[in-house]
Design an enzyme around this catalytic site. Sequence first.
Site, short mmCIF file in Angstrom:
data_model
loop_
_atom_site.label_atom_id
_atom_site.label_comp_id
_atom_site.label_asym_id
_atom_site.label_seq_id
_atom_site.Cartn_x
_atom_site.Cartn_y
_atom_site.Cartn_z
N HIS A 224 2.27 5.59 -1.30
CA HIS A 224 2.02 6.87 -1.96
C HIS A 224 0.52 7.15 -2.08
O HIS A 224 0.07 8.29 -1.97
CB HIS A 224 2.70 6.92 -3.34
CG HIS A 224 2.03 6.08 -4.40
ND1 HIS A 224 2.25 4.73 -4.52
CD2 HIS A 224 1.17 6.42 -5.40
CE1 HIS A 224 1.56 4.25 -5.54
NE2 HIS A 224 0.88 5.26 -6.08
N TYR A 225 -0.25 6.10 -2.27
CA TYR A 225 -1.71 6.23 -2.35
C TYR A 225 -2.29 6.64 -1.00
O TYR A 225 -3.10 7.58 -0.90
CB TYR A 225 -2.31 4.91 -2.82
CG TYR A 225 -3.81 4.82 -2.76
CD1 TYR A 225 -4.61 5.52 -3.66
CD2 TYR A 225 -4.44 4.01 -1.82
CE1 TYR A 225 -5.99 5.43 -3.61
CE2 TYR A 225 -5.82 3.91 -1.76
CZ TYR A 225 -6.59 4.61 -2.66
OH TYR A 225 -7.96 4.52 -2.61
N LEU A 226 -1.86 5.98 0.06
CA LEU A 226 -2.38 6.28 1.40
C LEU A 226 -1.91 7.64 1.90
O LEU A 226 -2.65 8.33 2.62
CB LEU A 226 -1.97 5.18 2.37
CG LEU A 226 -2.62 3.82 2.13
CD1 LEU A 226 -2.05 2.77 3.08
CD2 LEU A 226 -4.14 3.90 2.28
N LYS B 111 -4.26 10.07 0.32
CA LYS B 111 -5.55 10.01 1.00
C LYS B 111 -5.49 10.73 2.35
O LYS B 111 -6.41 11.46 2.73
CB LYS B 111 -5.99 8.56 1.19
CG LYS B 111 -6.48 7.88 -0.06
CD LYS B 111 -7.77 8.50 -0.54
CE LYS B 111 -8.39 7.75 -1.71
NZ LYS B 111 -9.57 8.45 -2.25
#
Length: 221
Positions: A126-128, A131
């Site tokens: 979810h973070y990538l 980004k």
Amino acid sequence: MDKVLIIGANGKTGRILAFKLKNHEQYVPVAMVRDKEQVAYFEKEGIKTVLGDLEKDLNHAFEGIDKVIFAAGSGSKTGKEKTLSVDKEGAIKTITLSAQKKIKKYVMLSSRGAENAEKVDGSMQHYLLAKKAADEQLKKSGLNHAIVRPGRLTDGPFTGKIKVDAVLNDKGDISREDVAEVLIFMLDENIKGNQVFGILSGEVEIPAAIPLFLKSGQAVV
């Protein structure tokens, strides 16, 4: 001298950026911080600040700014909602404002793996994905930009040497000091080439490694 807005200035990398830019002959840092309590840390060092929250209106923070470094991040361990509001929506908001204000250069601190975020399993995805969405928006914004995707960040010392490639297939790390130096190097709006690349600790000096990569498109190790 160009005024550089550091978004995420109170983070570990952001603080390093602020102090490096404070002593730079070409740039004047403006540290964007979210809380009033964070202002004193910078102002006692003679670093200008501006209050700004990525989840709120930011138009005022861009007044008089020439260039931007986005070094903010919710981190991979935060909930998906916060990651979405900071790393994706917050970043995109600053890209839109930068385009409106005709910012001369926008430098994005992204992350290794963002280019293939859909293929990543586990808690980092979810973070990538957030980004990657911000990176893609920056690519099509029309802004003169650079997207820097480092490996795992450490608190190690400055070496001034890196490995750089379009996509980092090797796992590895790099100190925040070295990452900050690369981000500042990329503020130069006269740098040519596709300025999207990954970095790790390496053996080639930063001022030599990046131009060589951008010219050749080949890995510099």
